[in-house]
Every structure is written in C-alpha cells, then in structure tokens.
Scaffold this motif. Structure first.
Motif, mmCIF file in Angstrom:
data_model
loop_
_atom_site.group_PDB
_atom_site.id
_atom_site.type_symbol
_atom_site.label_atom_id
_atom_site.label_comp_id
_atom_site.label_asym_id
_atom_site.label_seq_id
_atom_site.Cartn_x
_atom_site.Cartn_y
_atom_site.Cartn_z
ATOM 1 N N LEU A 27 0.842 -1.190 0.000
ATOM 2 C CA LEU A 27 0.000 0.000 0.000
ATOM 3 C C LEU A 27 0.879 1.243 0.000
ATOM 4 C CD1 LEU A 27 -2.592 -1.150 2.630
ATOM 5 C CD2 LEU A 27 -3.155 -0.349 0.347
ATOM 6 N N PRO A 28 0.366 2.353 -0.548
ATOM 7 C CA PRO A 28 1.142 3.603 -0.484
ATOM 8 C C PRO A 28 1.412 3.975 0.973
ATOM 9 C CG PRO A 28 -0.758 3.860 -1.928
ATOM 10 C CD PRO A 28 -0.902 2.532 -1.257
ATOM 11 N N ASN A 29 2.599 4.494 1.223
ATOM 12 C CA ASN A 29 2.934 4.878 2.601
ATOM 13 C C ASN A 29 2.019 5.972 3.119
ATOM 14 O OD1 ASN A 29 4.923 3.009 2.598
ATOM 15 N ND2 ASN A 29 6.600 4.456 2.313
ATOM 16 N N TRP A 30 1.662 6.923 2.222
ATOM 17 C CA TRP A 30 0.777 7.999 2.694
ATOM 18 C C TRP A 30 -0.539 7.434 3.172
ATOM 19 C CZ3 TRP A 30 -3.864 8.245 0.335
ATOM 20 C CH2 TRP A 30 -3.974 7.864 -1.005
ATOM 21 N N TRP A 31 -1.010 6.360 2.514
ATOM 22 C CA TRP A 31 -2.272 5.723 2.904
ATOM 23 C C TRP A 31 -2.126 5.101 4.290
ATOM 24 C CZ3 TRP A 31 -4.656 1.355 4.454
ATOM 25 C CH2 TRP A 31 -6.024 1.227 4.194
ATOM 26 N N LEU A 32 -0.993 4.395 4.496
ATOM 27 C CA LEU A 32 -0.761 3.756 5.787
ATOM 28 C C LEU A 32 -0.656 4.795 6.904
ATOM 29 C CD1 LEU A 32 1.776 1.050 4.628
ATOM 30 C CD2 LEU A 32 -0.530 0.658 5.504
ATOM 31 N N TRP A 33 -0.016 5.940 6.597
ATOM 32 C CA TRP A 33 0.117 6.962 7.636
ATOM 33 C C TRP A 33 -1.235 7.541 8.028
ATOM 34 C CZ3 TRP A 33 3.721 6.867 10.847
ATOM 35 C CH2 TRP A 33 5.011 6.489 10.485
ATOM 36 N N ILE A 34 -2.150 7.647 7.061
ATOM 37 C CA ILE A 34 -3.505 8.100 7.405
ATOM 38 C C ILE A 34 -4.163 7.083 8.336
ATOM 39 C CG2 ILE A 34 -5.821 8.548 6.497
ATOM 40 C CD1 ILE A 34 -4.492 9.699 3.994
ATOM 41 N N LEU A 35 -3.962 5.788 8.039
ATOM 42 C CA LEU A 35 -4.543 4.732 8.880
ATOM 43 C C LEU A 35 -3.968 4.809 10.291
ATOM 44 C CD1 LEU A 35 -6.200 2.079 9.180
ATOM 45 C CD2 LEU A 35 -4.124 0.867 8.553
ATOM 46 N N TYR A 36 -2.627 4.850 10.398
ATOM 47 C CA TYR A 36 -2.006 4.897 11.732
ATOM 48 C C TYR A 36 -2.432 6.169 12.458
ATOM 49 C CZ TYR A 36 1.019 1.368 9.537
ATOM 50 O OH TYR A 36 1.477 0.294 8.876
ATOM 51 N N GLY A 37 -2.461 7.273 11.734
ATOM 52 C CA GLY A 37 -2.856 8.551 12.339
ATOM 53 C C GLY A 37 -4.273 8.476 12.892
ATOM 54 N N SER A 38 -5.186 7.833 12.130
ATOM 55 C CA SER A 38 -6.579 7.728 12.578
ATOM 56 C C SER A 38 -6.667 6.893 13.846
ATOM 57 C CB SER A 38 -7.443 7.084 11.491
ATOM 58 O OG SER A 38 -7.292 7.776 10.297
ATOM 59 N N ILE A 39 -5.858 5.820 13.918
ATOM 60 C CA ILE A 39 -5.874 4.958 15.108
ATOM 61 C C ILE A 39 -5.389 5.758 16.316
ATOM 62 C CG2 ILE A 39 -4.830 2.932 16.184
ATOM 63 C CD1 ILE A 39 -4.750 1.689 13.333
#
Lengths: 194, 469
Positions: A27-39
């Motif tokens: 997955l794109p890293n920016w996508w993963l950072w949004i996920l981690y940020g939301s958590i």
C-alpha cells in the motif's frame, strides 16, 4: 501487451476466481500513515474525552453554546436599556399606556379579553402568574411565546418597541383582580417583585 | 527510499501489475511529465481558461440579488442561478446529484473520461496552473529530474522556495474562492481585512483549505485521481467496446522497433507517450484505471509520427472496436438506458424544483391534552408551523377553511395571530384555539385552516382534527 513488463509474480496471490488473480502490492505509505494517524487520533479522543473527561462531548458543547447564546440575548436586551425598572416606569406614562392599550386590544384581547380577565388565555388581573411575575418575565413570554400552551410569540410580529409597550400595559392590569378566568400558576402577592 | 529501491525505480517502466506512482516499498514515485505541444493542448487551454473564470467567478456573479451558486450553511439554504432552496427542499439534492452522476454516465459511455481530462477542477488547476508554474521555475522534465536527484544548492533552494511560495499564495487565493461558495463574498472580503481573532472559525477554515489545496497540488496530485476519486473506478463498468477512448493502435504499432527496421510496426518505442503522461501509465498497455483521458499522449505521438513521416493517429481517440478495424456503433442499449435514467432524474428535478411552493405550512397538535373542557364547551389547541421559503419578506393570513362549518355554527375560532409577517426564510409557530359547545360535539371532525400568502394569493390548506371525549 509487452510480456517483459510482467515481472511482479512474487506478489501474485495464489487464489484465483474465474481465472482472475490479484496482486498483493504494498500500500502507499501515505495511505498507511492516514490509517495509523486515525488509530492514534481515535485512541487519544477516547482517552481524553471519555476516560479522562477533559473537554466537552458534542452534546455538552452544544448545551454550553446554547446557554452562552441565551446570555448574549439577555445582555443585548439590557444594552437597549430594558429592565424591570424601565418597564415599570413606562407603565406610569399615560401617553405610552394609551399606545399600549391600543396594541393590547388589537392583539391580546382575543385571548385575554378586553379587561384582561382571561378566556382562552389566563387572567392577567389576579396575583397568580404561570411563567414568573417580574416585568422581564412578562416581556420574555410576550416576545417568545409559549406555543405549547397557546401563547403566540409576538417578538417578530410587533418588534421590540411595541412588545415593550404592551408588556408595560399588562403591568397596569395587575391588581385589578377582576372576576374571570380562575387563577392559574403560582401566587406571587400583590406587588410585582422587580 | 533506500538505494536498492531507488535504483529499481529508475529502471522501472509502467506496467499493468503495479501502480507506477508507488514504489515497491510503498514510497512515492514522483512524476515529472514532459512538455507536450499539439492540437489537443490548444483546445484544452481554451477550455481551461473559460473554466478557471467560471470556477473562480461563480460566487461573485449575482443573479436576483444572490450569488449564482451559493450554499448558505448558517441559514440552511442554497441559491442556484436565481432559485432559492431551503432545508425543506433538501431531498431535491438527490435528484440534482443523480442528474450530475447520470450526465457523467452518458458522457462516459459515449466519450470516456472527457470530464477528467478537460473539465475536472483537479485537472484544470493542477495542469492549467500549478504544473505550469512548476515548469516556469524548475525547467523542463530532464532538468527537473536532475535537480531533484542532485544535492541541495543555492539555486535549487531558491527555485524550490520560489515555487512553494507561489503555490501557497495561489492556494490561499483558491481556498478563499472555494469558501466564497459557502460564505457571502462581502463577509469574506471583510473578514480577510480584519484580525483572525474576529472570526476564528472562518479563519481556521481558510487556513485548513489553503493547507489541503497546497498538499494536493504540490505533492499529492495524481494520487487524488488514482486512489481517492470514485469516478475513475467506475470507468470499467461504464465503458464498452463502442466507447470512444484514448488508445494505441496495436495492429499498426506492433511489433515495436527502430525506424527503417524490417518487419516492425510504426511504434519506434521512443517512450514519448509515457514521459508526457501525468498519471504514469504506458497507454500502449491498453486503457487503464489511471488514465484521465488528458490526450497528452495523442499529441506526443502525433508529433513523433510527423517527424518520422508516418501518418498521425497511432495513439488516437477511437473505440475498442475501431482499434480492431471494425465499424463503430453509436447507439446501443447501455447508452439508451443511461439516457433514459438521466432524463428521468433531470426531469423529476425540474418538475419538483418548478413545483416548489414559496411557503410551507404544517399543523401540530399541542403536546399534552387532546382537548380541554371549559365552561364554553370543548376546546382544542393547535399549533400551525408556517415557513417562508422565498427570499423576501412576506405576510401570511390565517383563517378557518371553508370546511370548518362542519363544526357547527356555534364553533368559535380564536386565532391570536391571524396576520404573520415573516422575513425571508423565516418561520413561526402560531397557536390556534377552537371551542365547540359540548352538545354540538358528536365524533372527531376533520377540517382545515387556510394560510394565504398575501403577496401572491396562494392558499395552502392544513388539515387538523377536532377531538372530544
């Protein structure tokens, strides 16, 4: 299609449906950072607002805003020089009360009768009041109404000046104790408590 | 990005199995599309210039005293080319969006993703404004790539600072143009001149949108189209072999090879079509989810074909059937279904929007007792809710309806406010009393109150029911 471009077989998943296979590309890293940020955000939100109780939940914040808005309205009314005293003062000026009576007969008498003894609306001449007995209480009832009980809101229809006049006129009716509609509300005594 | 990934990404070419803009470790493969000239670019520039004026100018144009397109969140109303919509009309937004959606369906099934390449604000602003500024400051593709790979020098720092400064300034302007769709322009211009402390909420919105636009146009770019926008994902379900798309004529181009080589097609594998692509695909792999139909590759290939003396159109607008050498059919079932659904949605919107009344009335029974027993008889209290949905002040007259005679001629109607003046979009609750002598009452009786708009004479009837023991 150029076969040399197909070189990602290490990412190909084993399953196939109707011959369709899928890749498991990263997955794109920016996508993963949004996920981690939301958590992280949801945990922080939960801890701060629900566990610690710091800050207001939406409903409480709304209530605070509504109270602040009501206070602001009150302050604005006071800025216009409106008070229990000013309304009582107005009730002593005959020329103003002539205007007030005219308004009363036009708008209020249909429910409270010409002499204020009450029919559909309560008796205004006795010592009982449903929504408080101070001149400012009356002013509030005339302005905003009590629609659930049949009292109309006159603030928008008459405007602030005429609402003041008609409120002051109602103060002059109090104490006449005319026989009419039976007392409603609480007993407050003969004098309005400003 | 580690060195192994970097080397791999430099050697990498677009394929069908991965997204070219994302490297194997999940990092971003930033694109540097090359300059392209040609007839489609000229057409796009004309269209974009007009659209830029429209997108930025709509909130400033007044029709009937209100902005042409404006959503007033505080008053829960919207203005659309001289029409006023209130929250009571909110259901109409379904048909409006359906109309937009189905317009896209019809256009897509006919001509593919014309919207993406020619009209979408993302493209108009990114390609028409931001990419152009980047090109002015940082130079053409080759120089941009070299500078980005190289070390930080004074020249690189200055150019980057200049570019990002310009981007932020433009994003600030565009963010305010966007907010103007939701906040009256006069208030916005006034707020901009004042201290942020006077209007914190609006200031935060302004800064947040500036930041979001800057992030989008400076870095995120095509990722919006590829991963966030749902429309591109529908492409494969909306098009069919008859749809006009941008494609590569495989029969004419393959096998690729050098010019003047025996037994090769017209494609000389120069990669111009790949280098000019703003979403990082190789159109020769066929139509892909990423393609925003920008037509860059058409102009790029036509220029090359002109140079090597071959006919234009190796990459062109055509249908899949056309690329296979068959005849193109315009009318087909899919298109007719989309057209029918489109006509239904738009027709319903037009009908409902045209049929709207400029005031609305509803009756509520007062909470608590259904009736009270008094000396005069049975009394019912009603509350009528009147809402002025027009954009000017109106006076409404309240009276018992003609069928109120059913309550008997001794019934008394007490209407404290029989004239109610309401501001534009204003609303009021009016109490009403009805008293009927006890002996005249037999069964619950339905009747109406009438509310008349004194300006137009329009009458609305509202039904209530007289109840008793």
């Amino acid at each position: 299609m150029n076969e040399q471009n197909r070189h990602h077989d290490e990412n190909l998943r084993e399953h196939a449906f109707d011959g369709i296979q899928e890749y498991d590309n990263k997955l794109p890293n920016w996508w993963l950072w949004i996920l981690y940020g939301s958590i992280v955000f949801s945990l922080a939100y939960w801890l701060v607002l629900h566990t610690v109780g710091a800050g207001d939940l939406p409903h409480a914040a709304l209530e605070k805003d509504m109270i602040a808005a009501a206070e602001l309205q009150l302050a604005r009314a006071a800025e216009g020089g409106l008070s229990n005293e000013s309304l009582q003062l107005m009730a002593t000026i005959p020329a103003r009360m002539a205007e007030g009576e005219e308004l009363y007969l036009q708008y209020c008498a249909v429910c409270h009768l010409n002499d204020g003894s009450g029919s559909v609306g309560p008796n205004l001449t006795d010592d009982y009041w449903i929504h408080g007995n101070t001149p400012m209480d009356q002013h509030d009832v005339v302005t905003n109404g009590v629609t659930a009980k049949g009292m109309a809101a006159w603030g928008n229809q008459l405007g602030p000046k005429r609402v003041e006049l008609v409120t002051a006129y109602i103060l002059t009716l109090h104490g006449k104790n005319l026989p009419g509609k039976a007392p409603e509300g609480e007993y407050y005594g003969e004098e309005p408590t400003p | 990005m580690n060195d192994a990934v970097r080397r791999a990404s430099e050697l990498r070419k677009p394929d069908l199995d991965t997204m070219y803009t994302i490297n194997s470790d999940g990092s971003r493969n930033f694109l540097h599309p090359a300059d392209v000239k040609g007839r489609w670019q000229v057409r796009k520039n004309v269209i974009w210039s007009v659209l830029l004026v429209i997108y930025l100018g709509l909130p400033f144009v007044k029709i009937g005293g209100h902005p042409a397109v404006h959503v007033d969140i505080a008053r829960r109303s919207a203005y659309l080319f001289g029409n006023t919509f209130t929250n009571q009309d909110f259901h109409l937004i379904f048909f409006l969006l359906l109309g937009f959606g189905l317009t896209l369906f019809v256009v897509t099934s006919l001509y593919g993703r014309l919207w993406c390449g020619f009209a979408c604000p993302q493209t108009v602003f990114l390609e028409g404004v931001f990419r152009r500024i980047e090109r002015w400051i940082e130079g053409p593709r080759g120089r941009r790539i070299q500078r980005n790979l190289g070390p930080m020098t004074a020249d690189k720092f200055l150019r980057k600072a200049l570019k990002h400064g310009a981007f932020i300034a433009l994003c600030w302007i565009f963010a305010h143009a966007f907010i103007a769709y939701f906040m009256p322009v006069e208030n916005l211009l006034d707020a901009v001149r004042r201290s942020p402390a006077d209007h914190m909420a609006a200031f935060i919105w302004g800064m947040a949108w500036t930041g979001l636009l800057y992030f989008n146009y400076a870095w995120f770019r095509e990722q919006t189209c590829l991963i966030i926008c749902p429309y591109g994902r529908l492409q494969s379900t909306l098009i069919d072999p008859e749809t006009i798309i941008i494609g590569y004529d495989e029969r004419r181009g393959e096998p690729r090879g050098q010019l003047h080589q025996e037994g090769t097609g017209d494609c000389i594998d120069c990669l111009r079509c790949v280098n000019v692509c703003p979403t990082g695909i190789d159109i020769r792999n066929g139509l892909q989810m990423e393609c925003i139909a920008c037509s860059n590759c058409i102009d790029a290939c036509d220029t090359v074909m002109d140079k090597i003396g071959k006919p234009r159109g190796l990459i062109r607008y055509d249908s899949q059937r056309g690329f296979e050498g068959q005849r193109h059919r315009l009318l087909r079932g899919r298109l007719l279904v989309y057209l029918a659904a489109f006509a239904l949605g738009v027709g319903f919107f037009a009908w409902r929007a045209g049929d709207r009344t400029f005031f609305q009335v509803s009756a509520l029974r007062a909470r608590g007792m259904p009736y009270t027993i008094t000396e005069d008889g049975l009394r019912n209290l009603y509350s009528i809710f009147v809402q002025n949905k027009s954009d000017r002040e109106r006076t409404f007259l309240v009276a018992p309806g003609e069928d109120a005679v059913a309550l008997g001629d001794r019934a008394v109607f007490i209407i404290p406010q029989d004239r109610v003046r309401l501001d534009a979009l204003g609303e009021a609750r009016l109490p009403l009393f009805v008293t009927v002598p006890r002996e005249d009452y037999t069964v619950p009786q339905e009747f109406h109150f009438s509310v008349t708009d004194s300006a137009t004479g329009t009458v609305r009837l509202v039904q209530v029911r007289f109840r008793g023991p």
